[in-house]
Scaffold this active site. Structure first.
Site, PDB file in Angstrom:
ATOM      1  N   LYS A   1      21.043  20.840 -67.591  1.00 49.27           N
ATOM      2  CA  LYS A   1      21.358  21.982 -68.446  1.00 49.27           C
ATOM      3  C   LYS A   1      20.622  21.916 -69.786  1.00 49.27           C
ATOM      4  O   LYS A   1      20.279  22.948 -70.366  1.00 49.27           O
ATOM      5  CB  LYS A   1      22.864  22.084 -68.649  1.00 49.27           C
TER       6      LYS A   1
ATOM      7  N   ASP B   1      22.663  33.434 -52.226  1.00 56.18           N
ATOM      8  CA  ASP B   1      23.446  32.198 -52.186  1.00 56.18           C
ATOM      9  C   ASP B   1      23.157  31.523 -50.857  1.00 56.18           C
ATOM     10  O   ASP B   1      22.389  32.045 -50.031  1.00 56.18           O
ATOM     11  CB  ASP B   1      24.950  32.512 -52.321  1.00 56.18           C
TER      12      ASP B   1
ATOM     13  N   ASP C   1      17.897  29.590 -50.580  1.00 54.50           N
ATOM     14  CA  ASP C   1      17.883  28.247 -51.144  1.00 54.50           C
ATOM     15  C   ASP C   1      16.995  28.327 -52.380  1.00 54.50           C
ATOM     16  O   ASP C   1      15.773  28.497 -52.272  1.00 54.50           O
ATOM     17  CB  ASP C   1      17.320  27.257 -50.125  1.00 54.50           C
ATOM     18  N   VAL C   2      17.599  28.228 -53.565  1.00 50.61           N
ATOM     19  CA  VAL C   2      16.839  28.459 -54.794  1.00 50.61           C
ATOM     20  C   VAL C   2      15.800  27.380 -55.070  1.00 50.61           C
ATOM     21  O   VAL C   2      14.931  27.557 -55.930  1.00 50.61           O
ATOM     22  CB  VAL C   2      17.778  28.600 -56.024  1.00 50.61           C
TER      23      VAL C   2
ATOM     24  N   TYR D   1      24.125  16.417 -64.798  1.00 49.50           N
ATOM     25  CA  TYR D   1      24.387  17.803 -65.193  1.00 49.50           C
ATOM     26  C   TYR D   1      23.923  18.039 -66.623  1.00 49.50           C
ATOM     27  O   TYR D   1      23.281  19.056 -66.921  1.00 49.50           O
ATOM     28  CB  TYR D   1      25.882  18.076 -65.042  1.00 49.50           C
TER      29      TYR D   1
ATOM     30  N   ASN E   1      21.604  31.743 -61.931  1.00 46.07           N
ATOM     31  CA  ASN E   1      22.980  31.276 -62.080  1.00 46.07           C
ATOM     32  C   ASN E   1      23.336  30.129 -61.140  1.00 46.07           C
ATOM     33  O   ASN E   1      24.229  29.343 -61.452  1.00 46.07           O
ATOM     34  CB  ASN E   1      23.934  32.448 -61.824  1.00 46.07           C
TER      35      ASN E   1
ATOM     36  N   THR F   1      36.202  28.237 -62.492  1.00 40.91           N
ATOM     37  CA  THR F   1      35.506  28.611 -61.269  1.00 40.91           C
ATOM     38  C   THR F   1      35.736  27.522 -60.221  1.00 40.91           C
ATOM     39  O   THR F   1      36.240  26.437 -60.535  1.00 40.91           O
ATOM     40  CB  THR F   1      34.003  28.730 -61.534  1.00 40.91           C
TER      41      THR F   1
END
Length: 258
Positions: A161, A37, A63-64, A157, A90, A194
């Protein structure tokens, strides 16, 4: 107990929310968990707590969207643990904006983290998994019901997705036809309580009313909880799903059935 015993699992966005829950349940079920993360204090605390309770976990900053960091991190995982069996892509963010209000900067940031990073993580996982002995593994990509249906205030978003959904199928077909022994699946949660969804509630000005509206919108009568999703990810990570690839696991309290 032991549903993923002996497996080594990398979970991005592991400091809180769905990533934290997934890391905890996988550790409980016998996996060595690598959490990544950019929320270092929270991620380190989760890994420390898992270890204190008898699990195996470590945390790394990632950092993805950084292509080089993916290669660096997987090299370290293999050096330390010998292999990589599970990658859960994720990490994600949300932008509460319709198409007219979405800036190009916001669009690019959401798609970089939610979509491009899933490509990077999947590609890197395949590189490692196809050559290890025994070869193979499971890649789980977090999409959303927003990858299945439109939501008016989540334009970027939705796009990100939806991309994850079809990219997952493409990757699954490729690795199956190549005989790599790797499975690739996507998970599609609905609104799960969340920090990210709580942020959407705060944007309405009344988080409690938002929660109640979500409860009414879902046929089961409540929004999701992190463990609702984590159990599904665990199934796809485990050998129980050895004949499942290119699939969409929808965990949504019945909302898309209406």
């Amino acid at each position: 107990m032991g549903r993923v015993k002996g497996k080594v699992a990398l979970i991005t966005g592991g400091a809180r929310g769905l990533g934290e829950a997934t890391g905890r349940v996988m550790a409980d079920e016998g996996a060595t968990v690598i959490l990544t993360d950019v929320l270092d204090a929270e991620g380190e605390a989760v890994a420390k707590d898992i270890t204190a309770n008898g699990g195996k976990a470590v945390y790394y900053n990632q950092d993805v969207t950084d292509e080089g960091r993916w290669a660096e991190l997987t090299r370290k995982i293999v050096a330390d643990h010998g292999r990589l069996d599970v990658v859960v892509n994720n990490a994600g963010i949300v932008l509460d904006a319709n198409v007219e209000d979405t800036t190009l900067e916001g669009w690019r940031r959401v798609n970089a983290i939610n979509s491009e990073a899933v490509f990077l993580g999947t590609r890197e996982a395949i590189r490692v998994m196809k050559d290890q002995d025994p070869r193979g593994g499971s890649i789980v990509n977090l999409s959303s019901i927003a990858g299945l249906v439109g939501i008016d205030n989540l334009a970027a978003y939705n796009a990100s997705k939806g991309a994850v959904r079809l990219f997952t199928k493409s990757a699954a077909l490729h690795v199956a036809k190549a005989g790599y022994g790797i499975r690739v699946n996507s998970v599609h949660p609905s609104y799960t309580w969340t920090p990210m969804v709580q942020h959407l509630g705060d944007n309405t000005g009344d988080r409690d009313a938002f929660y109640q509206a979500l409860a009414q919108a879902h046929p089961i009568g409540r929004p999701g909880e992190s463990m609702d999703i984590a159990w599904g990810v665990l199934y796809l990570a485990s050998d129980e799903s050895s004949w499942v690839t290119g699939s969409e696991l929808v965990i949504d309290g019945g909302i898309t059935a209406a």
